[in-house]
Design a protein around this motif. Structure first.
Motif, PDB file in Angstrom:
ATOM      1  N   LEU A 241     -21.150  50.339 -24.501  1.00  0.00           N
ATOM      2  CA  LEU A 241     -21.130  48.885 -24.733  1.00  0.00           C
ATOM      3  C   LEU A 241     -22.460  48.227 -24.373  1.00  0.00           C
ATOM      4  N   ALA A 242     -23.139  48.773 -23.343  1.00  0.00           N
ATOM      5  CA  ALA A 242     -24.348  48.102 -22.825  1.00  0.00           C
ATOM      6  C   ALA A 242     -25.373  47.758 -23.913  1.00  0.00           C
ATOM      7  N   PRO A 243     -25.760  48.724 -24.797  1.00  0.00           N
ATOM      8  CA  PRO A 243     -26.770  48.379 -25.816  1.00  0.00           C
ATOM      9  C   PRO A 243     -26.286  47.276 -26.768  1.00  0.00           C
ATOM     10  N   VAL A 244     -24.953  47.201 -27.014  1.00  0.00           N
ATOM     11  CA  VAL A 244     -24.427  46.203 -27.946  1.00  0.00           C
ATOM     12  C   VAL A 244     -24.358  44.824 -27.267  1.00  0.00           C
ATOM     13  N   MET A 245     -24.013  44.814 -25.966  1.00  0.00           N
ATOM     14  CA  MET A 245     -23.745  43.550 -25.275  1.00  0.00           C
ATOM     15  C   MET A 245     -25.016  42.801 -24.879  1.00  0.00           C
ATOM     16  N   GLY A 246     -26.126  43.511 -24.803  1.00  0.00           N
ATOM     17  CA  GLY A 246     -27.383  42.822 -24.469  1.00  0.00           C
ATOM     18  C   GLY A 246     -27.623  42.768 -22.964  1.00  0.00           C
TER      19      GLY A 246
ATOM     20  N   GLU B  42     -20.066  37.898 -28.036  1.00  0.00           N
ATOM     21  CA  GLU B  42     -19.277  36.812 -27.420  1.00  0.00           C
ATOM     22  C   GLU B  42     -17.789  37.139 -27.463  1.00  0.00           C
ATOM     23  N   TRP B  43     -17.352  37.601 -28.634  1.00  0.00           N
ATOM     24  CA  TRP B  43     -15.935  37.996 -28.773  1.00  0.00           C
ATOM     25  C   TRP B  43     -15.617  39.127 -27.792  1.00  0.00           C
ATOM     26  N   ALA B  44     -16.525  40.110 -27.725  1.00  0.00           N
ATOM     27  CA  ALA B  44     -16.296  41.264 -26.852  1.00  0.00           C
ATOM     28  C   ALA B  44     -16.212  40.815 -25.396  1.00  0.00           C
ATOM     29  N   MET B  45     -17.026  39.807 -25.034  1.00  0.00           N
ATOM     30  CA  MET B  45     -17.044  39.309 -23.655  1.00  0.00           C
ATOM     31  C   MET B  45     -15.674  38.736 -23.290  1.00  0.00           C
ATOM     32  N   ASP B  46     -15.014  38.103 -24.266  1.00  0.00           N
ATOM     33  CA  ASP B  46     -13.686  37.531 -23.990  1.00  0.00           C
ATOM     34  C   ASP B  46     -12.578  38.575 -24.051  1.00  0.00           C
ATOM     35  N   HIS B  47     -12.691  39.498 -25.044  1.00  0.00           N
ATOM     36  CA  HIS B  47     -11.527  40.335 -25.348  1.00  0.00           C
ATOM     37  C   HIS B  47     -11.631  41.788 -24.892  1.00  0.00           C
TER      38      HIS B  47
ATOM     39  N   VAL C 171     -14.216  50.898 -29.078  1.00  0.00           N
ATOM     40  CA  VAL C 171     -14.506  49.652 -28.375  1.00  0.00           C
ATOM     41  C   VAL C 171     -15.930  49.190 -28.718  1.00  0.00           C
ATOM     42  N   LYS C 172     -16.847  50.164 -28.758  1.00  0.00           N
ATOM     43  CA  LYS C 172     -18.249  49.830 -29.096  1.00  0.00           C
ATOM     44  C   LYS C 172     -18.344  49.302 -30.534  1.00  0.00           C
ATOM     45  N   ARG C 173     -17.653  49.995 -31.454  1.00  0.00           N
ATOM     46  CA  ARG C 173     -17.755  49.594 -32.869  1.00  0.00           C
ATOM     47  C   ARG C 173     -17.139  48.211 -33.099  1.00  0.00           C
ATOM     48  N   LEU C 174     -16.080  47.908 -32.329  1.00  0.00           N
ATOM     49  CA  LEU C 174     -15.473  46.578 -32.449  1.00  0.00           C
ATOM     50  C   LEU C 174     -16.427  45.508 -31.930  1.00  0.00           C
ATOM     51  N   ALA C 175     -17.124  45.830 -30.833  1.00  0.00           N
ATOM     52  CA  ALA C 175     -18.095  44.869 -30.285  1.00  0.00           C
ATOM     53  C   ALA C 175     -19.197  44.607 -31.313  1.00  0.00           C
TER      54      ALA C 175
END
Length: 587
Positions: free
Chosen positions: A503-508, A471-476, A461-465
């Motif tokens: 996910l946190a470090p990737v999502m900002g 933005e994509w991760a936020m939707d999907h 999940v992290k690597r996909l984000a």
């Protein structure tokens, strides 16, 4: 004054004592310190005392002898430079005759290193006589060692000596002991590279003939390896005349080990003989190897199928090689199918789009459905090579159902491998394709029965984000992940906490504070202690990411509460997190 005189004597006395000591470790240590002792003695005394002592020292422990052979190879500076390098030959010559193979090999390596630095006249005066002595040695071990020294001795020799060295080498190739013939076959390529072109065709080729007809398969198989080396030295027409018939014979040799070596080397020989003979002679030989009755030979041949097809034109590959590939894809040995699967994707660019769709896709599909996991994985890991040739639409129609099937495979290792390839597939196949077909799978894995799968799914999940962006991760991704934090099974809730921390470090900062952090804080009220102490761990990982005000307002109060939890582990991780928060504030 007396102490001054004794000083240089001291190291050699200690060395002698230690080299005669019962304890092997002491003997080894003194050998490893030879260069220090030589420096203390000075160049002249090293030559006159240390080297003769080492020549006479007949230690019987292989480890000590191996260390000695290695040290002497770098000893030229300590005996007074290249002018005196010849004094090192004597102890190494003795080591060339010992029984232990690795000692002899190291002694030969050191002699080659020294011989390469010696002056030409010294090679003639000292090195060549030593090679001749070893080649005429009573013990086969000396003769085995001598074969590895000819390529150093030969270039410096006079014409008369060169003829003699070629004759001696030829005799070694007909030695009574198979070990000597094996060594001669192994070193033939190196020796040939130093021999003049005129003698290559005559002397060296007749030596090579002997070896190819040897009754020991271990000698013949080394001669096969010599074919490639000789092929590079000869002109193409000589190659066709002398080497090609040998290869064709070897590909039908009665020993499978010889055929196996041919299968491994064949495509290098194609380069040596040129395109025309390859088509007429080597393709039939290769087809025979692909259909060999020994699985090991088929494995070696199957692993080279792409390299071989690159040498041929596509028509020939389709006519001659593809029928064999189809047979191999249903071979009775899983290892043959696995070897084929690891290279077959590379055939797509060689054959082009139409042939790939018509001939290769059905084979890919049958291998993707193979009962043996390694075969399936080897196909999946190379999908990008096919994608470049046939395009994503066709690939997704034909191969995707098979991938989905594997994603639900009953072997957890297969599921695991698919997960590891998902980011690669995602980057190759693009966002749209991924959303339609693979998105749901990725979420499903977070609830797998096997921990390793859930762990890999969280990483996935992290690597996909990272691949498709926040933005994509936020939707999907984020909404589905947060939905699962209320799952009734505590192990799944734990996986989600792990996913959030990744996910946190990737999502900002913004998404972490508004979406992820509240879910973690809620989980701190969970009835299962394991969840609560994992909350403490996650909060600790979030402290460096979020603003100080958020730490003070939200994270710290939660940790203070957990620090008074009835469960000892929860209190431990909460206090760790609080300390780490203090460190961050201090810095």
């Amino acid at each position: 004054m007396m102490a001054m005189v004794d000083e240089p004597l001291y190291p050699i006395a200690v060395l002698i004592d230690e080299l005669k000591n019962e304890d092997i470790q002491l003997r080894l240590n003194s050998i490893r310190r030879l260069s220090t002792i030589a420096r203390a003695l000075g160049e002249e005394r090293t030559r006159k005392e240390l080297i003769p002592f080492l020549s006479e020292n007949n230690d019987d422990d292989d480890e000590v002898l191996l260390a000695l052979a290695e040290e002497l190879g770098v000893f030229i500076p300590y005996v007074g430079g290249v002018d005196h390098a010849n004094v090192l030959l004597s102890p190494l010559e003795a080591l060339c005759s010992v029984e232990e193979t690795c000692v002899r090999d190291k002694a030969v390596e050191s002699l080659c290193r020294i011989g390469a630095q010696m002056k030409e006249q010294d090679v003639v005066d000292y090195f060549i006589p030593m090679v001749k002595r070893l080649a005429a040695g009573e013990w086969f071990t000396a003769r085995v060692s001598s074969c590895g020294l000819f390529h150093i001795a030969y270039p410096s020799a006079s014409e008369v000596l060169k003829t003699e060295l070629r004759t001696v080498y030829s005799q070694l190739c007909q030695d009574d002991m198979p070990m000597v013939r094996r060594s001669a076959a192994t070193n033939l390529g190196k020796f040939s590279a130093t021999v003049e072109a005129a003698h290559l065709k005559t002397d060296i080729m007749s030596i090579f003939e002997y070896l190819t007809q040897d009754d020991q398969d271990s000698v013949r198989l080394l001669a096969v390896e010599g074919c490639a080396a000789l092929g590079k030295l000869l002109e193409p027409q000589d190659c066709v005349a002398h080497i090609l018939p040998v290869i064709v014979n070897f590909s039908q040799d009665k020993s499978w080990r010889v055929r196996y070596t041919v299968a491994n080397q064949l495509y290098e020989l194609c380069e040596a003989v040129g395109p025309e003979p390859t088509r007429s002679e080597l393709v039939p030989a290769y087809v025979r190897l692909l259909r060999d009755n020994e699985a090991e030979v088929r494995i070696a041949a199957a692993g080279k199928v792409t390299k071989f097809c690159k040498i041929l034109n596509p028509e020939l590959a389709i006519q001659q090689i593809l029928p064999c590939v189809k047979e191999l894809s249903t071979d009775s040995s899983q290892h043959v199918r696995s070897a084929l699967a690891s290279v077959i994707m590379g055939m797509a660019p060689v054959l082009g789009k139409e042939a790939t769709i018509e001939h290769l896709l059905p084979i890919f599909l049958s291998l993707l459905k193979d009962e043996f996991p390694d075969v399936r994985l080897n196909i999946i890991s190379k999908l990008d090579q096919v994608n470049q040739v046939i395009g994503i639409d066709l690939l997704s129609q034909s191969l995707l159902p098979a991938i989905v099937e594997l994603a639900e495979d009953r072997h957890w290792r297969v599921r695991l491998a698919i997960i590891e390839y998902i980011p690669l597939l995602a980057s190759q196949l693009g966002i749209k394709f991924f959303d339609d077909k693979l998105g749901a799978l990725c979420m499903q894995w977070l609830k797998d029965k096997v921990y390793s799968i859930r762990d890999a799914a969280a990483n996935n999940v992290k690597r996909l984000a990272e691949e498709f962006g926040p933005e994509w991760a936020m939707d999907h991704i984020v909404p589905q992940v947060l939905d699962m934090i209320n799952n009734s099974h505590y192990l799944y809730r734990m996986t989600i906490l792990h996913a959030i921390s990744l996910l946190a470090p990737v999502m900002g900062l913004e998404i972490t504070c508004s979406k992820l952090l509240p879910a973690v804080i809620n989980a701190s009220k969970d009835r299962v202690p394991n969840i609560r102490f994992n909350v403490a761990k996650v909060l600790k990982s979030l402290i460096p990411i979020v603003d100080q005000s958020v730490v003070e307002k939200t994270i710290r109060p939660c940790l203070v509460e957990l620090n008074e939890d009835p469960d000892v582990d929860v209190r431990f991780f909460a206090s760790q997190a609080l300390q780490s928060g203090d460190h961050v504030m201090m810095s």
